[in-house]
Every structure is written in C-alpha cells, then in structure tokens.
Design a protein around this motif. Structure first.
Motif, mmCIF file in Angstrom:
data_model
loop_
_atom_site.group_PDB
_atom_site.id
_atom_site.type_symbol
_atom_site.label_atom_id
_atom_site.label_comp_id
_atom_site.label_asym_id
_atom_site.label_seq_id
_atom_site.Cartn_x
_atom_site.Cartn_y
_atom_site.Cartn_z
ATOM 1 N N ALA A 176 0.830 -1.211 0.000
ATOM 2 C CA ALA A 176 0.000 0.000 0.000
ATOM 3 C C ALA A 176 0.862 1.257 0.000
ATOM 4 O O ALA A 176 0.568 2.235 -0.701
ATOM 5 N N GLU A 177 1.956 1.232 0.765
ATOM 6 C CA GLU A 177 2.857 2.390 0.802
ATOM 7 C C GLU A 177 3.616 2.527 -0.511
ATOM 8 O O GLU A 177 3.824 3.645 -0.990
ATOM 9 N N TYR A 178 4.040 1.401 -1.086
ATOM 10 C CA TYR A 178 4.762 1.468 -2.357
ATOM 11 C C TYR A 178 3.909 2.174 -3.403
ATOM 12 O O TYR A 178 4.390 3.030 -4.144
ATOM 13 N N TRP A 179 2.641 1.769 -3.479
ATOM 14 C CA TRP A 179 1.760 2.361 -4.482
ATOM 15 C C TRP A 179 1.607 3.853 -4.259
ATOM 16 O O TRP A 179 1.748 4.645 -5.191
ATOM 17 N N GLN A 180 1.321 4.261 -3.035
ATOM 18 C CA GLN A 180 1.104 5.670 -2.755
ATOM 19 C C GLN A 180 2.366 6.496 -3.018
ATOM 20 O O GLN A 180 2.303 7.568 -3.632
ATOM 21 N N THR A 181 3.512 6.004 -2.558
ATOM 22 C CA THR A 181 4.768 6.730 -2.772
ATOM 23 C C THR A 181 5.129 6.770 -4.250
ATOM 24 O O THR A 181 5.570 7.800 -4.771
ATOM 25 N N ALA A 182 4.954 5.647 -4.934
ATOM 26 C CA ALA A 182 5.281 5.584 -6.358
ATOM 27 C C ALA A 182 4.376 6.521 -7.165
ATOM 28 O O ALA A 182 4.844 7.211 -8.079
ATOM 29 N N TRP A 183 3.089 6.557 -6.828
ATOM 30 C CA TRP A 183 2.166 7.435 -7.567
ATOM 31 C C TRP A 183 2.513 8.901 -7.351
ATOM 32 O O TRP A 183 2.549 9.690 -8.297
ATOM 33 N N ARG A 184 2.774 9.278 -6.112
ATOM 34 C CA ARG A 184 3.143 10.672 -5.824
ATOM 35 C C ARG A 184 4.424 11.054 -6.561
ATOM 36 O O ARG A 184 4.537 12.156 -7.108
ATOM 37 N N THR A 185 5.387 10.146 -6.572
ATOM 38 C CA THR A 185 6.650 10.411 -7.260
ATOM 39 C C THR A 185 6.423 10.516 -8.760
ATOM 40 O O THR A 185 6.975 11.413 -9.431
ATOM 41 N N TYR A 186 5.610 9.626 -9.288
ATOM 42 C CA TYR A 186 5.308 9.639 -10.720
ATOM 43 C C TYR A 186 4.715 10.982 -11.153
ATOM 44 O O TYR A 186 5.136 11.570 -12.158
ATOM 45 N N THR A 187 3.756 11.495 -10.386
ATOM 46 C CA THR A 187 3.127 12.760 -10.773
ATOM 47 C C THR A 187 4.106 13.924 -10.703
ATOM 48 O O THR A 187 3.992 14.885 -11.472
ATOM 49 N N GLN A 188 5.087 13.842 -9.815
ATOM 50 C CA GLN A 188 6.082 14.916 -9.711
ATOM 51 C C GLN A 188 7.130 14.821 -10.823
ATOM 52 O O GLN A 188 7.468 15.819 -11.457
ATOM 53 N N VAL A 189 7.638 13.622 -11.057
ATOM 54 C CA VAL A 189 8.695 13.452 -12.058
ATOM 55 C C VAL A 189 8.179 13.799 -13.450
ATOM 56 O O VAL A 189 8.869 14.457 -14.241
ATOM 57 N N TRP A 190 6.943 13.377 -13.739
ATOM 58 C CA TRP A 190 6.385 13.657 -15.071
ATOM 59 C C TRP A 190 5.486 14.885 -15.065
ATOM 60 O O TRP A 190 4.799 15.155 -16.054
ATOM 61 N N GLN B 110 13.400 -4.598 -18.254
ATOM 62 C CA GLN B 110 14.570 -3.720 -18.155
ATOM 63 C C GLN B 110 14.741 -2.862 -19.403
ATOM 64 O O GLN B 110 15.089 -1.677 -19.297
ATOM 65 N N ARG B 111 14.478 -3.420 -20.563
ATOM 66 C CA ARG B 111 14.592 -2.646 -21.802
ATOM 67 C C ARG B 111 13.526 -1.547 -21.845
ATOM 68 O O ARG B 111 13.810 -0.398 -22.231
ATOM 69 N N ILE B 112 12.320 -1.874 -21.442
ATOM 70 C CA ILE B 112 11.246 -0.883 -21.407
ATOM 71 C C ILE B 112 11.569 0.212 -20.397
ATOM 72 O O ILE B 112 11.411 1.409 -20.670
ATOM 73 N N ARG B 113 12.024 -0.196 -19.218
ATOM 74 C CA ARG B 113 12.400 0.760 -18.165
ATOM 75 C C ARG B 113 13.435 1.753 -18.672
ATOM 76 O O ARG B 113 13.290 2.967 -18.503
ATOM 77 N N ASP B 114 14.490 1.243 -19.299
ATOM 78 C CA ASP B 114 15.564 2.106 -19.776
ATOM 79 C C ASP B 114 15.102 3.030 -20.895
ATOM 80 O O ASP B 114 15.556 4.179 -20.998
ATOM 81 N N ARG B 115 14.180 2.561 -21.743
ATOM 82 C CA ARG B 115 13.644 3.390 -22.817
ATOM 83 C C ARG B 115 12.833 4.555 -22.255
ATOM 84 O O ARG B 115 12.928 5.695 -22.738
ATOM 85 N N ILE B 116 12.050 4.265 -21.227
ATOM 86 C CA ILE B 116 11.247 5.318 -20.603
ATOM 87 C C ILE B 116 12.146 6.379 -19.966
ATOM 88 O O ILE B 116 11.897 7.583 -20.089
ATOM 89 N N LEU B 117 13.206 5.941 -19.300
ATOM 90 C CA LEU B 117 14.149 6.898 -18.720
ATOM 91 C C LEU B 117 14.784 7.756 -19.799
ATOM 92 O O LEU B 117 14.892 8.987 -19.657
ATOM 93 N N ALA B 118 15.203 7.122 -20.885
ATOM 94 C CA ALA B 118 15.855 7.864 -21.964
ATOM 95 C C ALA B 118 14.900 8.871 -22.597
ATOM 96 O O ALA B 118 15.276 10.019 -22.862
ATOM 97 N N ASP B 119 13.661 8.459 -22.825
ATOM 98 C CA ASP B 119 12.682 9.356 -23.436
ATOM 99 C C ASP B 119 12.401 10.569 -22.547
ATOM 100 O O ASP B 119 12.126 11.670 -23.046
ATOM 101 N N GLY B 120 12.474 10.381 -21.243
ATOM 102 C CA GLY B 120 12.210 11.478 -20.323
ATOM 103 C C GLY B 120 13.462 12.214 -19.898
ATOM 104 O O GLY B 120 13.390 13.108 -19.041
ATOM 105 N N ARG B 121 14.600 11.835 -20.484
ATOM 106 C CA ARG B 121 15.884 12.412 -20.116
ATOM 107 C C ARG B 121 16.100 12.325 -18.600
ATOM 108 O O ARG B 121 16.483 13.291 -17.940
ATOM 109 N N LEU B 122 15.847 11.124 -18.098
ATOM 110 C CA LEU B 122 15.935 10.864 -16.666
ATOM 111 C C LEU B 122 17.015 9.835 -16.393
ATOM 112 O O LEU B 122 17.544 9.209 -17.302
ATOM 113 N N SER B 123 17.326 9.665 -15.126
ATOM 114 C CA SER B 123 18.240 8.616 -14.694
ATOM 115 C C SER B 123 17.638 7.935 -13.480
ATOM 116 O O SER B 123 16.780 8.501 -12.785
#
Length: 276
Positions: free
Chosen positions: A20-34, A83-96
């Motif tokens: 439950a905490e993972y979901w809430q923290t991940a969602w909050r982080t997702y909305t901030q990063v993107w 892992q390939r999808i993860r890395d593509r998403i990071l690259a597209d968002g210019r993230l690390s």
C-alpha cells in the motif's frame, strides 16, 4: 561482525509487506517526475501495479512502472522485457535512475515529516516475523537486513515494532553494494571458520545470481514463497539445486526449530531439513 550464525533477510517482501505504501509513494513520485496535474490514477492502474510488483528490483523503478502502465504497455511485454522498457522510458524522459530515486526518497521523507502515523500505518509485517527477529538473540543468531531500501526507512519501521538493530546490521541501498557483494562481505571475516549464513529473499533472479558465485557456495539460499514473486517463479525454484522454497511457517526453523514451536517427528518427516 563476529556472529557464528547469521540470518540474512531481504526487507520488502520478506519481513514487511508495504504494498500500500509502495503504491502511494510511487504514484506521488510519478506525478512529480512527469509533472502531472491529475491526482488520481486511471482505473485499473493500481491493480496492474500490484500484479507487476515482482518485476521491481530497486524502488526507483516503481514510478517508471506506473509510467509504462499509463502508456499502455502490455503486461506480457513488461514481463518479457522489463529492463529494456524501463531504460527506454528513462531515456525518453531524459531521466536517470539516480534522479528518480532521489525524488522517491524525497517524497517519503516529506510524508514521514508531515504525517508519520499514516506512513507507518501502510506497512504490514508478515505474521510471526517480528517475533522471530526479537527471538534470534536468544538462539545466538544474528539478523542482518540486506535491502535496496534506504536503511533509515527500515530502521524506523522496525523500531516502531520494538525491534532495535544496530546500523551495522541494516545494509541499505545507500551502501551501493549488491546483495551478492554483501553476502561475500559477511563471509569474509578473515577467520578460518566462516559463519553459517542463511539468506532469505523473495526475488528468484537475485538468488539465481548469488547461486553462480563459487565464493558463496556455503550460503544457504531460500526463496520466500510469501513475497513478491509469481507461481511460475516458485515452480522454477524447485528445479534449482542451490535454492529452496520456504514457507512463512517454516521461516522460524532456520538455524533450528525453537522449542516452543518444535513439531513431532511424525509431523516433520516429509519436510525439508532446514537446520545446518
């Protein structure tokens, strides 16, 4: 670390169920990063996140998983090439991974500072695990937590349950050390007789990697059946000679069954011997 017997444990999915905490923290982080304005996810995203949680190795991947779900990437594609999808998403968002990780930790720190009660309340400890951690010193077994979570979060959660572990026994992601290297460090004490070590982890891929290391041949490896893994992974583990599957009920028998939980010979004759 001078203990002769050591029970090394992953934290998420072995000691604590923080879904439950993972979901809430991940969602909050997702909305901030993107940089999203919407405060609620689309229907079904949370359920898919829980289903695909076994793909996650390090916490910062969780917001990226949400991003993949919102982009409509199928479950099948993510299961076959995460892992390939993860890395593509990071690259597209210019993230690390480092940047997303920092944001994730900042979200947690802010949440704890503002409302510690609600944050703590979203964590559920698996039945019997806290009692086991408290009892290990009586059995002359040292617990060591090896996790990809920040140690400070682990220490705070355990302290809330009355478990006090010195910092030298909580090895988190800030050490920037793989679980393989952590186990090597436990064994490399500079003595003729290394400690007896049991390692309980819920990710089969992590255990499989450790199993290939000749230096770690003496470490007993267990896949936590109750953790974040799939039926297929548990079935696969049965065919790997170095890895045993472990039920939550059998966890306390590592290192010897406590007298108060000892079963009769007839009740245990068909079970795996987990005692060194």
């Amino acid at each position: 670390m001078n203990a002769a017997r050591i029970l090394a444990l992953d934290f998420d999915g072995v000691i604590c169920d923080g879904m439950a905490e993972y979901w809430q923290t991940a969602w909050r982080t997702y909305t901030q990063v993107w940089q999203l304005d919407r405060l609620e996810p689309s229907p079904g995203v949370a359920e898919k996140f829980r289903e695909l949680r076994p793909l996650i190795e390090v916490g910062w991947e969780m917001p990226v998983l949400i991003r993949a779900l919102t982009l409509g990437i199928s479950t099948e594609r993510m299961q076959s090439s995460w892992q390939r999808i993860r890395d593509r998403i990071l690259a597209d968002g210019r993230l690390s991974g480092v940047k997303v990780s920092q944001q994730l930790d900042a979200v947690r720190d802010s949440w704890i500072a503002q409302d510690p009660g609600s944050w703590l309340g979203l964590h559920q400890f698996y039945p019997g695990v806290i009692d086991l951690l408290k009892d290990l010193p009586n059995r002359k077994i040292q617990a060591v937590i090896i996790t990809t979570k920040e140690s400070r979060f682990v220490t705070q959660l355990l302290a809330e349950q009355g478990v006090e572990l010195a910092s030298e026994f909580v090895w988190g992601k800030e050490l920037k050390r793989s679980k393989t290297d952590s186990l090597k460090q436990i064994l490399d004490r500079g003595t003729k007789k290394p400690p007896t070590v049991w390692f309980v982890e819920d990710r089969l891929s992590t255990l499989a990697k450790i199993a290939t290391q000749p230096e770690l041949e003496a470490v007993k490896l267990y896949l936590a059946e109750w953790g974040y893994n799939t039926p297929a992974e548990r079935e696969s583990a049965l065919g790997q000679s170095r890895i045993q599957t472990l039920s939550l009920a059998d966890l306390p028998t590592l290192g010897g069954t406590p007298k108060k939980a000892a079963a009769s010979k007839s009740e245990t004759s068909d079970t795996v011997d987990l005692v060194s």
